[in-house]
Design a protein around this motif. Structure first.
Motif, short mmCIF file in Angstrom:
data_model
loop_
_atom_site.label_atom_id
_atom_site.label_comp_id
_atom_site.label_asym_id
_atom_site.label_seq_id
_atom_site.Cartn_x
_atom_site.Cartn_y
_atom_site.Cartn_z
N LEU A 1 0.88 -1.11 0.19
CA LEU A 1 -0.18 0.00 0.17
C LEU A 1 0.91 1.46 0.18
CD1 LEU A 1 -2.83 1.40 0.26
CD2 LEU A 1 -2.76 0.92 2.48
N ALA A 2 2.01 1.06 0.67
CA ALA A 2 2.71 2.41 0.80
C ALA A 2 3.55 2.56 -0.68
CB ALA A 2 3.89 2.17 1.86
N GLU A 3 3.89 1.52 -1.27
CA GLU A 3 4.45 1.81 -2.69
C GLU A 3 3.42 2.29 -3.56
OE1 GLU A 3 6.07 -1.31 -6.22
OE2 GLU A 3 6.28 -1.95 -4.15
N ALA A 4 2.20 1.70 -3.48
CA ALA A 4 0.99 2.26 -4.34
C ALA A 4 0.95 3.64 -4.13
CB ALA A 4 -0.17 1.50 -4.04
N LEU A 5 0.95 4.47 -3.03
CA LEU A 5 0.77 5.74 -2.74
C LEU A 5 2.28 6.56 -2.81
CD1 LEU A 5 -1.87 5.06 0.06
CD2 LEU A 5 -2.36 5.95 -2.26
N THR A 6 3.04 6.23 -3.39
CA THR A 6 4.41 6.94 -3.57
C THR A 6 4.56 7.42 -4.94
OG1 THR A 6 5.28 5.50 -1.47
CG2 THR A 6 6.89 6.91 -2.94
N HIS A 7 4.69 8.65 -5.08
CA HIS A 7 4.86 9.15 -6.35
C HIS A 7 6.26 9.28 -6.47
CE1 HIS A 7 5.19 12.54 -9.48
NE2 HIS A 7 4.11 11.77 -9.98
N SER A 8 6.84 9.48 -7.83
CA SER A 8 8.20 9.47 -8.44
C SER A 8 8.90 10.77 -7.57
CB SER A 8 8.57 9.21 -9.54
OG SER A 8 8.05 10.25 -10.22
N SER A 9 8.21 11.73 -7.45
CA SER A 9 8.80 13.04 -6.93
C SER A 9 9.02 12.96 -5.39
CB SER A 9 7.66 13.97 -7.11
OG SER A 9 6.36 13.99 -6.59
N TYR A 10 8.62 12.08 -4.86
CA TYR A 10 8.68 11.82 -3.69
C TYR A 10 10.25 11.23 -3.12
CZ TYR A 10 7.82 10.95 1.52
OH TYR A 10 7.58 10.96 3.01
N PRO A 11 10.95 11.60 -2.36
CA PRO A 11 12.50 11.16 -2.08
C PRO A 11 12.49 9.75 -1.55
CG PRO A 11 12.04 13.01 -0.93
CD PRO A 11 10.86 13.00 -1.31
N ILE A 12 12.52 9.02 -2.43
CA ILE A 12 12.77 7.31 -2.18
C ILE A 12 13.87 6.86 -1.47
CG2 ILE A 12 12.86 5.41 -3.83
CD1 ILE A 12 10.48 7.04 -4.31
N LYS A 13 13.18 6.06 -0.41
CA LYS A 13 14.18 5.48 0.33
C LYS A 13 14.34 4.01 -0.21
CE LYS A 13 13.28 8.41 4.30
NZ LYS A 13 12.80 8.57 5.44
N ARG A 14 15.24 3.30 0.32
CA ARG A 14 15.57 2.11 0.05
C ARG A 14 14.40 1.08 0.53
NH1 ARG A 14 22.03 0.71 1.57
NH2 ARG A 14 23.01 2.09 -0.04
N SER A 15 13.61 1.43 1.40
CA SER A 15 12.53 0.48 2.00
C SER A 15 11.33 0.52 1.13
CB SER A 15 12.30 1.22 3.32
OG SER A 15 11.91 2.36 3.39
N TYR A 16 11.20 1.46 0.11
CA TYR A 16 10.13 1.66 -0.68
C TYR A 16 10.28 2.07 -1.96
CZ TYR A 16 9.67 6.08 1.31
OH TYR A 16 9.79 7.52 1.82
N HIS A 17 9.49 2.09 -3.05
CA HIS A 17 9.59 2.29 -4.45
C HIS A 17 8.56 3.24 -4.87
CE1 HIS A 17 12.80 -0.64 -4.76
NE2 HIS A 17 12.00 -1.30 -4.31
N SER A 18 8.50 3.92 -5.93
CA SER A 18 7.28 4.76 -6.29
C SER A 18 6.06 3.63 -6.97
CB SER A 18 7.76 5.56 -7.70
OG SER A 18 8.31 5.04 -8.74
N TYR A 19 5.38 4.04 -7.35
CA TYR A 19 4.12 3.39 -7.68
C TYR A 19 4.09 2.73 -8.98
CZ TYR A 19 1.92 7.63 -9.78
OH TYR A 19 1.55 8.57 -10.33
N HIS A 20 5.14 2.96 -9.96
CA HIS A 20 5.22 2.80 -11.46
C HIS A 20 5.04 1.25 -11.92
CE1 HIS A 20 5.38 6.78 -12.75
NE2 HIS A 20 6.75 6.97 -11.96
N ARG A 21 5.61 0.66 -11.16
CA ARG A 21 5.28 -0.92 -11.37
C ARG A 21 4.05 -1.31 -11.03
NH1 ARG A 21 8.93 -5.40 -11.13
NH2 ARG A 21 8.01 -5.83 -9.17
N LEU A 22 3.54 -1.07 -9.98
CA LEU A 22 2.44 -1.27 -9.54
C LEU A 22 1.16 -0.73 -10.55
CD1 LEU A 22 2.25 -1.13 -5.63
CD2 LEU A 22 1.98 -2.94 -6.96
N GLU A 23 1.55 0.39 -10.89
CA GLU A 23 0.37 1.11 -11.99
C GLU A 23 0.25 0.23 -13.09
OE1 GLU A 23 0.13 3.17 -15.42
OE2 GLU A 23 1.84 3.56 -14.59
N PHE A 24 1.27 -0.27 -13.66
CA PHE A 24 1.30 -1.08 -14.96
C PHE A 24 0.47 -2.47 -14.69
CE2 PHE A 24 3.20 -4.47 -17.23
CZ PHE A 24 3.21 -3.92 -18.53
#
Length: 204
Positions: A17-40
């Motif tokens: 859920l955290a990954e699904a709600l993280t935009h690429s503009s947000y400072p990415i940490k190692r513990s999570y990614h942006s939602y792009h893979r999930l969006e696909f």
């Protein structure tokens, strides 16, 4: 969480859920990614779920209308549920685009939610809004071990106002081609600008 109450679904993996709600503009940490893979994944999963629903509930529906919802209509769902507020992002430009679009959508009448032609307003829907719907759908889909029935159970109520066969508009050109094909006819469509240029050249 509030978003889980909105969905009526409790995630086993909060990281999804955290990954699904993280935009690429947000400072990415190692513990999570942006939602792009999930969006696909969500785009494909929702398309399949909606197509299956329309196919089973509308046996006479033409192939031109067995299609997924447009991004503009998904964006309206995101606005209606207020999903953008949950998105982790760092972009004032994105915030302004969503703010402007939301104000226009909120002025649409309730009964027009599912009928806005090709997405309604002439103002382009920010892609991020449809992305949120698709990424959350993917998070649910993956979290429930790719159970399409459960995904549809969660999202049917969310999408219901805009998934009836009557409310999914066909693109006029695609409809015209479909009619001609069924009648064994052919059609050639020229861009109006091209025709104007050809006419202008002949006058010269």
């Amino acid at each position: 969480m509030e978003i889980e109450r909105l969905l009526g679904y409790v995630f086993r993996s909060q990281s999804l859920l955290a990954e699904a709600l993280t935009h690429s503009s947000y400072p990415i940490k190692r513990s999570y990614h942006s939602y792009h893979r999930l969006e696909f994944v969500g785009d494909a999963a929702l398309s399949l779920a909606i197509t299956k629903h329309l196919y089973l509930t509308n046996p006479d529906l033409g192939t031109g209308r067995l299609s997924a919802l447009s991004a503009a209509k998904l964006a309206r769902v995101a606005v209606r549920l207020g999903l953008y507020r949950f998105l982790r992002r760092n972009s004032h430009t994105l915030d302004q685009m969503v703010f402007d679009f939301t104000n226009l959508v909120m002025m649409e009448r309730e009964e027009e939610i599912g009928w806005a032609p090709y997405g309604g307003s002439t103002v382009e829907a920010p892609k991020v809004l449809a992305d949120i719907i698709e990424s959350i759908a993917a998070a649910v889909f993956v979290d429930c071990n790719f159970d399409l029935e459960l995904l549809w159970k969660v999202f049917r109520g969310i999408l219901e106002p805009i998934i009836t066969s009557e409310s999914i508009d066909e693109q006029p050109v695609a409809t015209l081609y479909d009619i001609c094909q069924k009648q064994g006819s052919s059609i050639e469509i020229k861009n109006c600008k091209e025709r104007f240029c050809e006419h202008h050249q002949r006058l010269c």
